[in-house]
Scaffold this active site. Structure first.
Site, PDB file in Angstrom:
ATOM      1  N   HIS A 120     -70.335  12.355  53.782  1.00 43.68           N
ATOM      2  CA  HIS A 120     -69.374  11.737  52.868  1.00 43.68           C
ATOM      3  C   HIS A 120     -69.754  10.322  52.439  1.00 43.68           C
ATOM      4  CE1 HIS A 120     -66.061  14.753  54.352  1.00 43.68           C
ATOM      5  NE2 HIS A 120     -66.971  15.317  53.589  1.00 43.68           N
ATOM      6  N   CYS A 148     -73.236  -3.500  37.709  1.00 44.42           N
ATOM      7  CA  CYS A 148     -74.592  -3.150  38.114  1.00 44.42           C
ATOM      8  C   CYS A 148     -75.569  -4.147  37.484  1.00 44.42           C
ATOM      9  CB  CYS A 148     -74.879  -1.728  37.639  1.00 44.42           C
ATOM     10  SG  CYS A 148     -76.567  -1.218  37.938  1.00 44.42           S
ATOM     11  N   GLY A 188     -63.997  15.663  67.186  1.00 40.74           N
ATOM     12  CA  GLY A 188     -63.038  14.773  66.519  1.00 40.74           C
ATOM     13  C   GLY A 188     -62.809  15.034  65.051  1.00 40.74           C
ATOM     14  N   ASN A 214     -61.982  17.731  71.357  1.00 44.18           N
ATOM     15  CA  ASN A 214     -60.830  17.211  70.616  1.00 44.18           C
ATOM     16  C   ASN A 214     -59.611  17.324  71.529  1.00 44.18           C
ATOM     17  OD1 ASN A 214     -58.669  16.875  68.680  1.00 44.18           O
ATOM     18  ND2 ASN A 214     -60.106  17.462  67.078  1.00 44.18           N
ATOM     19  N   PRO A 215     -58.819  16.276  71.657  1.00 40.93           N
ATOM     20  CA  PRO A 215     -57.635  16.390  72.522  1.00 40.93           C
ATOM     21  C   PRO A 215     -56.649  17.434  72.009  1.00 40.93           C
ATOM     22  CG  PRO A 215     -57.976  14.102  71.812  1.00 40.93           C
ATOM     23  CD  PRO A 215     -58.952  14.950  71.057  1.00 40.93           C
TER      24      PRO A 215
HETATM   25  P1  OAD Z   1     -58.867  13.955  60.513  1.00 43.27           P
HETATM   26  O1  OAD Z   1     -58.096  12.680  60.503  1.00 43.27           O
HETATM   27  O2  OAD Z   1     -58.425  15.053  59.607  1.00 43.27           O
HETATM   28  O3  OAD Z   1     -58.881  14.549  61.995  1.00 43.27           O
HETATM   29  C1  OAD Z   1     -59.111  13.738  63.109  1.00 43.27           C
HETATM   30  C2  OAD Z   1     -59.229  14.633  64.323  1.00 43.27           C
HETATM   31  O4  OAD Z   1     -59.631  13.819  65.410  1.00 43.27           O
HETATM   32  C3  OAD Z   1     -57.923  15.325  64.755  1.00 43.27           C
HETATM   33  O5  OAD Z   1     -58.185  16.705  64.991  1.00 43.27           O
HETATM   34  C4  OAD Z   1     -57.540  14.614  66.060  1.00 43.27           C
HETATM   35  O6  OAD Z   1     -56.926  15.498  67.008  1.00 43.27           O
HETATM   36  C5  OAD Z   1     -58.918  14.198  66.557  1.00 43.27           C
HETATM   37  N1  OAD Z   1     -58.913  13.039  67.459  1.00 43.27           N
HETATM   38  C6  OAD Z   1     -58.074  11.986  67.507  1.00 43.27           C
HETATM   39  N2  OAD Z   1     -58.451  11.111  68.457  1.00 43.27           N
HETATM   40  C7  OAD Z   1     -59.564  11.624  69.039  1.00 43.27           C
HETATM   41  C8  OAD Z   1     -60.442  11.192  70.092  1.00 43.27           C
HETATM   42  N3  OAD Z   1     -60.255  10.040  70.731  1.00 43.27           N
HETATM   43  N4  OAD Z   1     -61.491  11.984  70.415  1.00 43.27           N
HETATM   44  C9  OAD Z   1     -61.714  13.153  69.760  1.00 43.27           C
HETATM   45  N5  OAD Z   1     -60.929  13.608  68.782  1.00 43.27           N
HETATM   46  C10 OAD Z   1     -59.869  12.860  68.413  1.00 43.27           C
HETATM   47  O7  OAD Z   1     -60.388  13.548  60.256  1.00 43.27           O
HETATM   48  P2  OAD Z   1     -61.595  14.433  59.686  1.00 43.27           P
HETATM   49  O8  OAD Z   1     -61.517  15.819  60.185  1.00 43.27           O
HETATM   50  O9  OAD Z   1     -62.823  13.664  59.939  1.00 43.27           O
HETATM   51  O10 OAD Z   1     -63.048  12.916  53.708  1.00 43.27           O
HETATM   52  O11 OAD Z   1     -61.299  14.430  58.151  1.00 43.27           O
HETATM   53  C11 OAD Z   1     -62.246  15.050  57.304  1.00 43.27           C
HETATM   54  C12 OAD Z   1     -62.309  14.364  55.981  1.00 43.27           C
HETATM   55  O12 OAD Z   1     -61.003  14.266  55.427  1.00 43.27           O
HETATM   56  C13 OAD Z   1     -62.752  12.917  56.049  1.00 43.27           C
HETATM   57  O13 OAD Z   1     -64.157  12.785  56.118  1.00 43.27           O
HETATM   58  C14 OAD Z   1     -62.250  12.387  54.764  1.00 43.27           C
HETATM   59  C15 OAD Z   1     -60.861  12.985  54.763  1.00 43.27           C
HETATM   60  O14 OAD Z   1     -60.350  13.225  53.556  1.00 43.27           O
HETATM   61  C16 OAD Z   1     -63.210  12.226  52.574  1.00 43.27           C
HETATM   62  O15 OAD Z   1     -62.737  11.113  52.428  1.00 43.27           O
HETATM   63  C17 OAD Z   1     -64.009  12.943  51.541  1.00 43.27           C
END
Ligand code: OAD
Length: 246
Positions: A120, A148, A188, A214-215
């Site tokens: 991303h 630019c 995560g 993932n918790p």
């Molecule tokens: P999310 O915010 O959707 O999900 C975060 C995940 O991390 C959740 O499943 C939580 O349970 C988990 N979590 C929280 N604390 C944690 C910890 N300490 N250790 C492990 N896991 C933990 O984030 P993403 O899945 O990364 O894209 O979101 C995907 C995309 O959606 C992002 O890259 C972004 C967003 O829109 C763009 O901006 C294009």
């Protein structure tokens, strides 16, 4: 923390490893997640998928920059955590190791990981909307040159927004690594955003063992062979230490 011994066997046997990380790995660094109810999920009343969209870049680039400045402001006080460092350490144990991230914070590189596939983009860069020349952002807010220096067009964050394609070639490399690996770690991520979320299923159907750290349960939990319901800042250092005593 208890880790299933069957998983530890798989880890010990693994030769080719691919890891997909999401916002959760940076949560312990103090970076808000998107879907964990964090403070960055809404900006001026706009959901993040609206402010972070290709349409907003076309219609209101100033607001997009305000939102990214806000996020940069949060990041400047944050550092990589034990999970990021552990992944860099784990990588040393495998000759075939691919780290794919959806995060734009650059923390994997800062923690010492090499050749990170940033699906991303990276919040520390800007890109010309016209000629696509890229600029490093100095880390000071406000920061970006407004135009630019090559062609005079406006600059935008060098980040993939909703409604946009991934950087050329990045997803293909990730798919290749997912197909090749024998162990796929999903760390995560809520696994709701495609195509990144599809990598686990690709790995699984090519025969890899898929493990979620993932918790909480996620959309992918059902396709995982094992789940470690723990924070990545705890689970990954433990995996690193298991590998170190092997
Ligand atoms: P999310 O915010 O959707 O999900 C975060 C995940 O991390 C959740 O499943 C939580 O349970 C988990 N979590 C929280 N604390 C944690 C910890 N300490 N250790 C492990 N896991 C933990 O984030 P993403 O899945 O990364 O894209 O979101 C995907 C995309 O959606 C992002 O890259 C972004 C967003 O829109 C763009 O901006 C294009």
């Amino acid at each position: 923390m208890e880790i299933e011994s069957k998983f530890l066997d798989q880890l010990a046997r693994a030769r080719r490893v691919c890891v997909l990380t999401g916002a959760g790995i940076s949560a312990e660094s103090g970076v808000p997640t998107f879907r964990g109810g964090g403070q960055s999920a809404v900006w001026k009343g706009m959901p993040f998928d609206e402010i972070s969209s290709a349409r907003m870049v076309r219609e209101n680039l100033g607001e997009v920059w305000e939102w990214f400045d806000y996020r940069l402001g949060i990041l400047k006080d944050c550092r990589p955590n034990a999970g990021h460092f552990a992944l860099a350490e784990i990588a040393q144990r495998f000759s075939d190791f691919t780290l794919v991230t959806q995060n734009i914070d650059g923390f994997h590189c800062e923690a010492g990981s090499r050749d990170v596939i940033e699906l991303h983009g990276n919040i520390q860069r800007a890109r010309c909307v016209d000629c696509e020349k890229r600029f490093e952002i100095a880390g000071i807010v406000p920061h970006w040159p407004e135009e630019c220096d090559e062609c005079g067009a406006k600059l935008r964050p060098d980040v993939v927004l909703f409604g946009e394609m991934l950087p050329e070639g990045a997803f293909e490399i990730a798919v290749e690594a997912a197909r090749r690996c024998d162990l796929f770690l999903v760390v995560g991520t809520s696994a709701l955003v495609y195509p990144a979320a599809g990598l686990a299923a690709i790995a699984r159907s090519a025969g890899a063992v898929v493990v979620e750290i993932n918790p909480e349960e996620t959309a992918l939990s059902d396709v995982c062979d094992f789940a470690i319901r723990e924070k990545s800042g705890v689970a990954l250092p433990m995996l690193a230490s298991v590998l170190n005593v092997e």
